[in-house]
Design a protein around this motif. Structure first.
Motif, PDB file in Angstrom:
ATOM      1  N   ASN A  47     107.826 103.733 120.608  1.00 28.42           N
ATOM      2  CA  ASN A  47     107.916 104.301 119.107  1.00 28.42           C
ATOM      3  C   ASN A  47     107.491 103.301 118.143  1.00 28.42           C
ATOM      4  O   ASN A  47     107.982 102.206 118.246  1.00 28.42           O
ATOM      5  CB  ASN A  47     109.094 104.913 118.887  1.00 28.42           C
ATOM      6  N   VAL A 103     119.522  97.959 116.263  1.00 27.29           N
ATOM      7  CA  VAL A 103     118.408  98.137 117.404  1.00 27.29           C
ATOM      8  C   VAL A 103     117.168  97.048 117.377  1.00 27.29           C
ATOM      9  O   VAL A 103     116.662  96.616 116.402  1.00 27.29           O
ATOM     10  CB  VAL A 103     117.449  99.782 117.106  1.00 27.29           C
ATOM     11  N   THR A 156     114.068  95.432 117.419  1.00 23.40           N
ATOM     12  CA  THR A 156     112.689  95.776 116.825  1.00 23.40           C
ATOM     13  C   THR A 156     111.661  94.725 116.734  1.00 23.40           C
ATOM     14  O   THR A 156     111.891  93.400 116.282  1.00 23.40           O
ATOM     15  CB  THR A 156     112.957  96.531 115.343  1.00 23.40           C
ATOM     16  N   GLU A 190     101.961  99.338 125.057  1.00 21.95           N
ATOM     17  CA  GLU A 190     102.751  98.143 125.511  1.00 21.95           C
ATOM     18  C   GLU A 190     102.545  97.948 127.285  1.00 21.95           C
ATOM     19  O   GLU A 190     102.327  98.923 127.867  1.00 21.95           O
ATOM     20  CB  GLU A 190     104.292  98.480 125.675  1.00 21.95           C
ATOM     21  N   ILE A 234     109.574  99.890 118.585  1.00 25.77           N
ATOM     22  CA  ILE A 234     110.844  99.742 119.623  1.00 25.77           C
ATOM     23  C   ILE A 234     110.457 100.489 120.862  1.00 25.77           C
ATOM     24  O   ILE A 234     109.667 101.409 120.726  1.00 25.77           O
ATOM     25  CB  ILE A 234     112.044 100.365 119.059  1.00 25.77           C
ATOM     26  N   SER A 235     111.278 100.134 121.737  1.00 28.91           N
ATOM     27  CA  SER A 235     111.075 100.610 123.215  1.00 28.91           C
ATOM     28  C   SER A 235     112.323 100.101 123.948  1.00 28.91           C
ATOM     29  O   SER A 235     112.914  99.360 123.576  1.00 28.91           O
ATOM     30  CB  SER A 235     109.734 100.474 123.941  1.00 28.91           C
ATOM     31  N   ASP A 236     112.321 100.772 125.172  1.00 29.46           N
ATOM     32  CA  ASP A 236     113.352 100.431 126.037  1.00 29.46           C
ATOM     33  C   ASP A 236     113.309  98.961 126.562  1.00 29.46           C
ATOM     34  O   ASP A 236     114.093  98.505 127.013  1.00 29.46           O
ATOM     35  CB  ASP A 236     113.586 101.560 127.075  1.00 29.46           C
ATOM     36  N   THR A 237     112.039  98.477 126.593  1.00 28.75           N
ATOM     37  CA  THR A 237     111.576  97.234 127.260  1.00 28.75           C
ATOM     38  C   THR A 237     110.949  96.185 126.144  1.00 28.75           C
ATOM     39  O   THR A 237     110.513  95.330 126.344  1.00 28.75           O
ATOM     40  CB  THR A 237     110.773  97.384 128.389  1.00 28.75           C
ATOM     41  N   ASN A 252     112.350  93.862 124.463  1.00 26.65           N
ATOM     42  CA  ASN A 252     112.783  92.538 124.632  1.00 26.65           C
ATOM     43  C   ASN A 252     111.888  91.840 125.619  1.00 26.65           C
ATOM     44  O   ASN A 252     112.042  90.821 125.630  1.00 26.65           O
ATOM     45  CB  ASN A 252     114.317  92.530 125.080  1.00 26.65           C
ATOM     46  N   ASN A 253     111.150  92.491 126.414  1.00 28.80           N
ATOM     47  CA  ASN A 253     110.094  91.696 127.355  1.00 28.80           C
ATOM     48  C   ASN A 253     108.800  91.369 126.860  1.00 28.80           C
ATOM     49  O   ASN A 253     108.323  90.623 127.379  1.00 28.80           O
ATOM     50  CB  ASN A 253     109.914  92.682 128.544  1.00 28.80           C
TER      51      ASN A 253
END
Length: 130
Positions: free
Chosen positions: A2, A42, A44, A68, A99-102, A104-105
């Protein structure tokens, strides 16, 4: 996955002119930075960029695509330009929160100014700050 455009602003009042055009490539790649921050808890990724668009046919850039791939994000700022090398530019400042579930990668962001007809682009790569 997102993203939200938090700002698109023309930052020059008068037409911008590069003093030395001998090493310019067209379209001119965006100047970008990227940094993580927490937005209401969150994680971001904030992507900030300046893009240079022909002032004779100026229109705000559109975030056309954000992709991504593993540890990389590619972001495309789209606009339609006239294929000639402009003499003057409008400078646009753009901020995007991603933002996404990953998220932080992510370690690098590649940003592109992309002409949509015909499709051509120039880009830059930056490391993500923390």
């Amino acid at each position: 996955m997102n993203f939200k455009v938090t700002q698109i602003t023309r930052i020059n009042v008068e037409d911008f002119v590069f003093s030395d055009k001998s090493n310019l490539t067209f379209p001119i790649p965006p100047l970008a930075s990227a940094q993580f921050y927490r937005n209401q808890g969150v994680l971001t990724l904030k992507i900030c960029a300046t893009v240079y668009i022909n002032s004779k046919d100026s229109q705000n850039p559109v975030i056309g695509t954000l992709i991504e791939n593993d540890t990389n994000v590619e972001i495309y700022f789209d606009y339609n330009w006239d294929e000639s090398s402009p003499d003057t530019y409008d400078v646009w400042y753009v901020e995007v929160d991603y933002i996404s579930d990953t998220v932080n990668n992510i370690t690098t962001v590649k940003s592109y100014l992309r002409n949509i007809d015909p499709e051509t682009s120039r880009g830059t790569e930056v490391k993500v700050g923390t």
